[in-house]
Each structure stands twice: as structure tokens, then as C-alpha cells.
Design a protein around this motif. Structure first.
Motif, PDB file in Angstrom:
ATOM      1  N   MET A 178      -4.715 -19.717   3.006  1.00 53.69           N
ATOM      2  CA  MET A 178      -4.899 -18.374   3.543  1.00 53.69           C
ATOM      3  C   MET A 178      -3.672 -17.923   4.318  1.00 53.69           C
ATOM      4  SD  MET A 178      -8.220 -16.884   5.584  1.00 53.69           S
ATOM      5  CE  MET A 178      -9.382 -17.495   4.398  1.00 53.69           C
ATOM      6  N   GLY A 179      -2.948 -18.923   4.925  1.00 55.06           N
ATOM      7  CA  GLY A 179      -1.735 -18.571   5.643  1.00 55.06           C
ATOM      8  C   GLY A 179      -0.664 -18.042   4.704  1.00 55.06           C
ATOM      9  N   ARG A 180      -0.550 -18.665   3.506  1.00 60.94           N
ATOM     10  CA  ARG A 180       0.423 -18.175   2.527  1.00 60.94           C
ATOM     11  C   ARG A 180       0.052 -16.789   2.042  1.00 60.94           C
ATOM     12  NH1 ARG A 180       1.771 -22.062  -2.401  1.00 60.94           N
ATOM     13  NH2 ARG A 180       2.514 -23.293  -0.620  1.00 60.94           N
ATOM     14  N   LEU A 181      -1.276 -16.557   1.857  1.00 63.04           N
ATOM     15  CA  LEU A 181      -1.723 -15.225   1.445  1.00 63.04           C
ATOM     16  C   LEU A 181      -1.361 -14.192   2.498  1.00 63.04           C
ATOM     17  CD1 LEU A 181      -3.344 -13.408  -0.491  1.00 63.04           C
ATOM     18  CD2 LEU A 181      -5.406 -14.051   0.780  1.00 63.04           C
ATOM     19  N   GLU A 182      -1.530 -14.551   3.781  1.00 63.42           N
ATOM     20  CA  GLU A 182      -1.174 -13.629   4.863  1.00 63.42           C
ATOM     21  C   GLU A 182       0.304 -13.285   4.819  1.00 63.42           C
ATOM     22  OE1 GLU A 182      -1.004 -15.413   8.602  1.00 63.42           O
ATOM     23  OE2 GLU A 182      -0.753 -13.535   9.720  1.00 63.42           O
ATOM     24  N   SER A 183       1.161 -14.315   4.676  1.00 60.36           N
ATOM     25  CA  SER A 183       2.599 -14.055   4.667  1.00 60.36           C
ATOM     26  C   SER A 183       3.013 -13.225   3.462  1.00 60.36           C
ATOM     27  CB  SER A 183       3.367 -15.380   4.685  1.00 60.36           C
ATOM     28  OG  SER A 183       3.073 -16.128   3.523  1.00 60.36           O
ATOM     29  N   ASN A 184       2.377 -13.474   2.298  1.00 60.74           N
ATOM     30  CA  ASN A 184       2.713 -12.686   1.107  1.00 60.74           C
ATOM     31  C   ASN A 184       2.291 -11.237   1.248  1.00 60.74           C
ATOM     32  OD1 ASN A 184       3.940 -14.708  -0.453  1.00 60.74           O
ATOM     33  ND2 ASN A 184       1.961 -15.532  -1.054  1.00 60.74           N
ATOM     34  N   LEU A 185       1.099 -11.019   1.835  1.00 60.00           N
ATOM     35  CA  LEU A 185       0.636  -9.641   2.023  1.00 60.00           C
ATOM     36  C   LEU A 185       1.522  -8.902   3.024  1.00 60.00           C
ATOM     37  CD1 LEU A 185      -3.259  -9.975   2.068  1.00 60.00           C
ATOM     38  CD2 LEU A 185      -1.873  -8.716   0.428  1.00 60.00           C
ATOM     39  N   LEU A 186       1.859  -9.604   4.125  1.00 59.26           N
ATOM     40  CA  LEU A 186       2.693  -8.947   5.131  1.00 59.26           C
ATOM     41  C   LEU A 186       4.093  -8.677   4.593  1.00 59.26           C
ATOM     42  CD1 LEU A 186       1.601 -10.858   8.359  1.00 59.26           C
ATOM     43  CD2 LEU A 186       0.871  -8.608   7.545  1.00 59.26           C
ATOM     44  N   ASP A 187       4.549  -9.522   3.654  1.00 59.67           N
ATOM     45  CA  ASP A 187       5.858  -9.299   3.044  1.00 59.67           C
ATOM     46  C   ASP A 187       5.869  -8.022   2.196  1.00 59.67           C
ATOM     47  OD1 ASP A 187       8.531 -10.075   2.581  1.00 59.67           O
ATOM     48  OD2 ASP A 187       7.971 -10.802   0.604  1.00 59.67           O
ATOM     49  N   MET A 188       4.676  -7.605   1.729  1.00 59.00           N
ATOM     50  CA  MET A 188       4.586  -6.361   0.959  1.00 59.00           C
ATOM     51  C   MET A 188       4.987  -5.153   1.809  1.00 59.00           C
ATOM     52  SD  MET A 188       3.574  -6.780  -2.211  1.00 59.00           S
ATOM     53  CE  MET A 188       2.800  -5.233  -2.663  1.00 59.00           C
ATOM     54  N   ALA A 189       4.858  -5.298   3.155  1.00 58.34           N
ATOM     55  CA  ALA A 189       5.223  -4.183   4.033  1.00 58.34           C
ATOM     56  C   ALA A 189       6.707  -3.856   3.940  1.00 58.34           C
ATOM     57  CB  ALA A 189       4.845  -4.521   5.476  1.00 58.34           C
ATOM     58  N   ARG A 190       7.501  -4.762   3.381  1.00 61.53           N
ATOM     59  CA  ARG A 190       8.930  -4.488   3.226  1.00 61.53           C
ATOM     60  C   ARG A 190       9.178  -3.327   2.274  1.00 61.53           C
ATOM     61  NH1 ARG A 190      13.498  -8.485   0.606  1.00 61.53           N
ATOM     62  NH2 ARG A 190      15.278  -7.113   0.994  1.00 61.53           N
ATOM     63  N   LEU A 191       8.206  -3.045   1.396  1.00 61.19           N
ATOM     64  CA  LEU A 191       8.353  -1.904   0.482  1.00 61.19           C
ATOM     65  C   LEU A 191       8.544  -0.611   1.263  1.00 61.19           C
ATOM     66  CD1 LEU A 191       5.604  -2.716  -2.189  1.00 61.19           C
ATOM     67  CD2 LEU A 191       8.070  -2.839  -2.494  1.00 61.19           C
ATOM     68  N   GLU A 192       7.857  -0.508   2.418  1.00 62.35           N
ATOM     69  CA  GLU A 192       7.992   0.710   3.228  1.00 62.35           C
ATOM     70  C   GLU A 192       9.402   0.811   3.815  1.00 62.35           C
ATOM     71  OE1 GLU A 192       5.750   3.087   3.435  1.00 62.35           O
ATOM     72  OE2 GLU A 192       4.403   1.959   2.120  1.00 62.35           O
ATOM     73  N   ASP A 193       9.995  -0.336   4.178  1.00 59.05           N
ATOM     74  CA  ASP A 193      11.376  -0.313   4.684  1.00 59.05           C
ATOM     75  C   ASP A 193      12.347   0.118   3.584  1.00 59.05           C
ATOM     76  OD1 ASP A 193      10.388  -1.253   7.084  1.00 59.05           O
ATOM     77  OD2 ASP A 193      10.667  -3.351   6.527  1.00 59.05           O
ATOM     78  N   LEU A 194      12.103  -0.369   2.355  1.00 55.69           N
ATOM     79  CA  LEU A 194      12.981   0.004   1.236  1.00 55.69           C
ATOM     80  C   LEU A 194      12.890   1.496   0.933  1.00 55.69           C
ATOM     81  CD1 LEU A 194      12.268  -3.011  -1.150  1.00 55.69           C
ATOM     82  CD2 LEU A 194      14.303  -2.639   0.240  1.00 55.69           C
ATOM     83  N   ALA A 195      11.724   2.098   1.224  1.00 54.09           N
ATOM     84  CA  ALA A 195      11.536   3.524   0.938  1.00 54.09           C
ATOM     85  C   ALA A 195      12.397   4.416   1.823  1.00 54.09           C
ATOM     86  CB  ALA A 195      10.058   3.902   1.095  1.00 54.09           C
ATOM     87  N   ALA A 196      12.983   3.839   2.876  1.00 51.44           N
ATOM     88  CA  ALA A 196      13.847   4.622   3.770  1.00 51.44           C
ATOM     89  C   ALA A 196      15.269   4.726   3.237  1.00 51.44           C
ATOM     90  CB  ALA A 196      13.846   3.991   5.162  1.00 51.44           C
ATOM     91  N   GLY A 197      15.531   4.273   2.024  1.00 48.45           N
ATOM     92  CA  GLY A 197      16.871   4.345   1.444  1.00 48.45           C
ATOM     93  C   GLY A 197      17.321   5.780   1.174  1.00 48.45           C
ATOM     94  N   ASP A 198      18.557   5.927   0.693  1.00 51.07           N
ATOM     95  CA  ASP A 198      19.119   7.277   0.529  1.00 51.07           C
ATOM     96  C   ASP A 198      19.788   7.430  -0.837  1.00 51.07           C
ATOM     97  OD1 ASP A 198      19.690   9.877   1.346  1.00 51.07           O
ATOM     98  OD2 ASP A 198      21.708   9.303   2.002  1.00 51.07           O
ATOM     99  N   SER A 199      19.170   6.907  -1.874  1.00 46.31           N
ATOM    100  CA  SER A 199      19.739   7.060  -3.217  1.00 46.31           C
ATOM    101  C   SER A 199      19.228   8.354  -3.854  1.00 46.31           C
ATOM    102  CB  SER A 199      19.351   5.865  -4.090  1.00 46.31           C
ATOM    103  OG  SER A 199      17.965   5.919  -4.382  1.00 46.31           O
ATOM    104  N   PHE A 200      19.731   8.652  -5.048  1.00 50.76           N
ATOM    105  CA  PHE A 200      19.280   9.845  -5.786  1.00 50.76           C
ATOM    106  C   PHE A 200      17.765   9.794  -6.026  1.00 50.76           C
ATOM    107  CE2 PHE A 200      18.127  11.288 -10.106  1.00 50.76           C
ATOM    108  CZ  PHE A 200      18.275  12.652  -9.921  1.00 50.76           C
ATOM    109  N   VAL A 201      17.265   8.632  -6.383  1.00 51.40           N
ATOM    110  CA  VAL A 201      15.834   8.502  -6.666  1.00 51.40           C
ATOM    111  C   VAL A 201      15.019   8.657  -5.386  1.00 51.40           C
ATOM    112  CG1 VAL A 201      14.077   7.033  -7.717  1.00 51.40           C
ATOM    113  CG2 VAL A 201      16.414   6.946  -8.562  1.00 51.40           C
ATOM    114  N   HIS A 202      15.530   8.105  -4.272  1.00 48.96           N
ATOM    115  CA  HIS A 202      14.801   8.241  -3.004  1.00 48.96           C
ATOM    116  C   HIS A 202      14.640   9.710  -2.609  1.00 48.96           C
ATOM    117  CE1 HIS A 202      15.860   3.940  -2.500  1.00 48.96           C
ATOM    118  NE2 HIS A 202      14.831   3.899  -1.682  1.00 48.96           N
TER     119      HIS A 202
END
Length: 270
Positions: free
Chosen positions: A1-25
């Protein structure tokens, strides 16, 4: 369950990536949602044995990764994490369908092997497209785009709350496992019965947390509508983006591009 927690929380990095400034963003979220939906429909509608027809569609996620600058290794890790589910679905095809439909040199290839590879490729294409959409847009803008596109509000609100509070649930599960580890001096692994008890407690904690969150949302004036701080506006770049990709997807549907390119190359060969 600890690995599941870390994997789920790692998904939050998608929100950080969304702050980029490329043409697609910088594109309007609605244009990215429309193209992604068109892509998913194109992939799903291919015949189960049409493996070559799926190959040109690989260009879509590869091009977005190149233009947006997203970390390919991070997204590949998420694909590998979910791949056992697709593997479990398709692994039976080579056993159940043994009809030989193609040859690679002296070796025959059955329809089951082709459909198995097709399932895995569809899984990789659809999941990578969904991950890239969130990574270049953010989940809240995607939900707001769905609202503007007249998707039923109840569905969009449920989708937004599920995405946001699955991380809260993961943290609750992590706290329970840490508390269990601190009390488990013999360092024994939890039994299935113990997992059942922990999941029961997790359910009770989730219900209690959900009631407190609901009261807090009502206290802040939540009425079920997802309001936008900035209005959305489609520009010429958005329309060109939609036209280019939908045209490409239609082209892959109408023509067998690998066969066409192969015939062209053969015809040009001396």
C-alpha cells in the motif's frame, strides 16, 4: 500500500508539468480535448487485427512529446505501471486464436498474437494521449473545457472530485500503513485478514473525510458549478491544431499509410 501511495502521489507531478510554456501548453484546453477525443475514437475503431493501421498513430504522442518537452521517461514509467491490466486482458488471445494469418520468414504468426500486440499498442496510445493531455493542460482546465463543451455538469464535477481527492485517500492509506509498521515490532507482513481490516478502516476514514470536505465546500459557497478565473478563447492556432490532427487521423483511417509508403518506396527503388 505504501508503494501505491507513492505512485499515486507521483501522479501529482502532471500538474507541475502543465505549468510549462510550449506551443502545446498555450493552446486552448478545448482544442486539446477535441483532438485527444478524436484520437481515442480513431484508435478504438481500428480492427482488432489491424496492427499496421495503428502504427502511423504513434506519430501523435511522439510529436506532442517533442514539441511540449515533456519527460518521456516519466510518462513511460506510468505506462509500465498500468501495463499489467492490459497484459491480463490480451494474454489469452494467442492461446484462444491460433489461426495463422501471416508469416515472418519461416515463422507463422497467428491472429491471436496480432490481436495481443494490437491490444498492447492501443493501450499505450490511449493512455499516453490521456497523460499528455493532463500534462500539457492540467486537470482543472480539462474539466472546465468539458463544462464549456456542454458535457453534463454532474459528470464533470464527479470527475474533478475523483481526481483531486484520490490523492487525499492515498495519503490516508499511507498514514495507516506507517502506523501499522510502527506498532509491528516483529516486522511481519500484513496478512489478507489484516488487509481486510485496514481497508475497512480506510473506508470509514474516507467517509468521515468526505463529510468534512463536503461541509467545508458548502461553507465556501460551492454550488456544483466549476467557475473560471479567466475566460477561454479559441484562436487561429487552435483551429489549425484541430484541423491538422483531425485531418491526419482521417487520412490514417481512409488509407493504409504503411502499405502506401511501402509500395511507394518499392516503386522508387531501382
Amino acid at each position: 500500500m505504501g508503494r501505491l501511495e507513492s505512485n499515486l502521489l507521483d501522479m501529482a507531478r502532471l500538474e507541475d508539468l502543465a505549468a510549462g510554456d510550449s506551443f502545446v501548453h498555450r493552446l486552448d484546453p478545448r482544442s486539446k480535448v477535441i483532438v485527444t477525443a478524436f484520437f481515442l475514437v480513431t484508435v478504438v475503431l481500428r480492427d482488432s487485427r489491424d496492427l499496421s493501421g495503428l502504427l502511423p498513430l504513434v506519430l501523435y504522442p511522439v510529436a506532442l512529446l517533442a514539441v511540449s518537452g515533456l519527460p518521456a521517461g516519466y510518462l513511460a514509467g506510468k505506462l509500465l505501471l498500468a501495463s499489467p491490466f492490459a497484459l491480463l486482458v490480451g494474454i489469452w488471445n494467442p492461446i484462444l486464436d491460433r489461426e495463422i494469418i501471416a508469416h515472418v520468414g519461416p515463422f507463422g504468426v497467428s491472429g491471436g498474437v496480432i490481436s495481443f500486440l494490437s491490444i498492447m499498442l492501443r493501450f499505450a496510445l490511449t493512455l499516453s494521449a490521456a497523460l499528455i493531455l493532463v500534462a500539457v493542460t492540467g486537470f482543472d482546465p480539462v474539466c472546465r473545457a468539458l463544462t464549456k463543451m456542454r458535457v453534463p455538469r454532474a459528470f464533470v464535477v464527479q470527475l474533478g472530485l475523483l481526481y483531486r481527492y484520490i490523492f487525499v485517500l492515498a495519503r490516508e492509506a499511507g498514514r495507516m500503513m506507517r502506523a501499522y509498521s510502527l506498532r509491528n515490532l516483529a516486522d511481519e507482513k500484513p496478512t489478507m485478514r489484516m488487509y481486510g481490516t485496514l481497508l475497512g478502516h480506510l473506508l470509514l476514514r474516507a467517509i468521515d473525510r468526505a463529510q468534512r470536505i463536503h461541509m467545508a465546500m458548502l461553507g465556501r459557497g460551492f454550488d456544483g458549478e466549476m467557475r473560471m478565473m479567466r475566460p477561454m478563447r479559441m484562436t487561429g492556432a487552435d483551429f489549425l491544431y484541430i484541423a491538422f490532427w483531425t485531418g491526419f487521423f482521417i487520412l490514417t483511417r481512409v488509407y493504409d499509410l504503411p502499405l502506401l509508403l511501402g509500395s511507394l518506396a518499392t516503386g522508387l527503388a531501382p
